[in-house]
Design an enzyme around this catalytic site. Sequence first.
Site, PDB file in Angstrom:
ATOM      1  N   HIS A   6       0.853  -1.166   0.014  1.00 21.85           N
ATOM      2  CA  HIS A   6       0.153  -0.003   0.098  1.00 21.85           C
ATOM      3  C   HIS A   6       0.815   1.140  -0.038  1.00 21.85           C
ATOM      4  O   HIS A   6       1.892   1.350   0.913  1.00 21.85           O
ATOM      5  CB  HIS A   6      -0.916   0.024   1.305  1.00 21.85           C
ATOM      6  CG  HIS A   6      -1.940   0.691   1.079  1.00 21.85           C
ATOM      7  ND1 HIS A   6      -2.109   2.206   1.071  1.00 21.85           N
ATOM      8  CD2 HIS A   6      -3.272   0.657   0.997  1.00 21.85           C
ATOM      9  CE1 HIS A   6      -2.968   3.013   1.130  1.00 21.85           C
ATOM     10  NE2 HIS A   6      -3.873   2.061   0.982  1.00 21.85           N
TER      11      HIS A   6
ATOM     12  N   ARG B  68      -6.325  10.342  -0.308  1.00 27.07           N
ATOM     13  CA  ARG B  68      -6.090  10.714  -1.479  1.00 27.07           C
ATOM     14  C   ARG B  68      -7.222  11.157  -2.459  1.00 27.07           C
ATOM     15  O   ARG B  68      -7.311  11.779  -3.160  1.00 27.07           O
ATOM     16  CB  ARG B  68      -4.977   9.774  -2.107  1.00 27.07           C
ATOM     17  CG  ARG B  68      -3.613   9.918  -1.556  1.00 27.07           C
ATOM     18  CD  ARG B  68      -2.610   8.726  -2.204  1.00 27.07           C
ATOM     19  NE  ARG B  68      -2.789   7.348  -1.780  1.00 27.07           N
ATOM     20  CZ  ARG B  68      -3.154   6.311  -2.459  1.00 27.07           C
ATOM     21  NH1 ARG B  68      -2.953   6.495  -3.691  1.00 27.07           N
ATOM     22  NH2 ARG B  68      -3.067   5.271  -1.728  1.00 27.07           N
TER      23      ARG B  68
END
Length: 541
Positions: free
Chosen positions: A320, A340
């Site tokens: 990740h 994000r």
Amino acid sequence: MSGYPASMQESIKKLNETRDFRLKQEIPRLPFAEREKLLHAHHPDYRASANAEVHLGPNKGQKLTLKLVQLLEAKSRLDPDKVDLNKIDYDVDVLVIGGGGGGVAAALLAQENGAKVMLTTKLRVGDSNTIMAEGGIAAATKEIDSPERHFMDTLGGGRFKNKRDVISALVHDAPLIVEWLKGLGCMFDTHPNGDLVVSFAGGHQRKRVHSCKDLSGMEFMRVLRDEMYNRQIPTLEFSPAIELLMDDQGNCSGAILLNMETKQYYVVRAKAVILATGGIGRLHPNDFATTNHYGATADGLVIAYRAGANLLNMEAIQYHPTGAMWPHQMLGQLITEACRGNGAQLVNKNGERYINELETRDTVSSANLREVQERGNGIITPMGTQGVWLDTPLINIRGDAGKLDRMFAGIVRRFGEYGIDVRKEPILIFPTQHYQNGGVEIDPYAQTCIPGLYAAGEVSGGVQGINRLGGNSLLDIFVFGRRSGTRAAEFAKKRKVGKLTLKHVTEYNHQLEQLGISNDVESPLLLPNYMREDIKQVTLK
């Protein structure tokens, strides 16, 4: 007072100075050729030391992730000759192995379809990667979206290594799964008019990730666990499966469990078995930190492989892009992709962006590694480690003053405990091992190649290809948890179990001896050992 030391403040100052410019900056997604070049140069899966050939079993001759091969080429921790298979401790229609979201969903549906069910798990019910999932669950529930778009995004994100019939099952069940969870009582983020909030995740072309703050997995697990207890489905805790049982007709017919407190073995006879044992993170592939829970040690892969189930895409591990790098006490912990998706940017030590934040996870992780390891643009911590910034204050700037508290309450609180106010300061991040993209190959009904053996969630392979998109993991466990429960119950109604056997374990051990393969490992591992090597040596003496 900030939780970041003075040595890191100069870089934070540069980040603040470039924020107005970056708010208007557009970085296009990479063309296919550039993305492939980036992956081959920097993704850990492409390191020469990442994978190794496995010398026996269904995947003989293939390269799989190294630390899994070490377990597949180890002897069983069980001596088959010391187990009395005539003494049956539990006799059920469907045995579910694993107490996360996939296992509990499977147990609920198996019982609904008339099966006598038992669930067993290595730790406690709920101790799993499910409960640690933050971002949410992907589903095409909006008018501008469709399962077909979700299909194409998942296929492309998996770099076209997914099984298409399995993806089709995933995306077409997805809207139904959201309704099922709502019906059970799970809470979701909603707009004032009651419509569900949806967010972007990397690789998705539409906003389709449904969340409950950044605590989605915890909320879903809370409700499913209560539902299972209310339905009085029998459960065994601290009792992992250490081998599968077969019968003389070649069907999976139960498992040997180990009571971790008493060290007693249990023989469970079952007409069908569902594996939902999760992933591999605590093996720390390529020595990365991990987001995974303590029990993620690939147990299901090992016992299914010994019984003859083939593995798919187990050379591909997901790192990740945004694991916590500071404070050191939070090393490797997940910082959800939804940050994000809601406007947070990745920024190097000079205050510069370097990648479109909504590229797929493998691409963004590779860009983070390049920024630190090749370009020398990482921020150095007092521990000597390096990371890059995730500019979280942008979430409130682009949204509203309360958005971080409203949608990312867990992150705000956790970093606040270390003096870091993520409303005003960025988070230092670095890639962290998060998911095993492959696993035991399944068909659209979660059936493996062994009659009577089903698999759901992270232990299974074929759904995610070689790179999973955000939001598709919680979806995976519920789609194939439900499908496996239904299909296993139907299979059990038609089935009579033959004579139980552990012959496959005996033969596997014999093959290891014939090949001259010997190591000091017993598998399945069950729990990681974090003891320092020097202390291990003292203990062994």
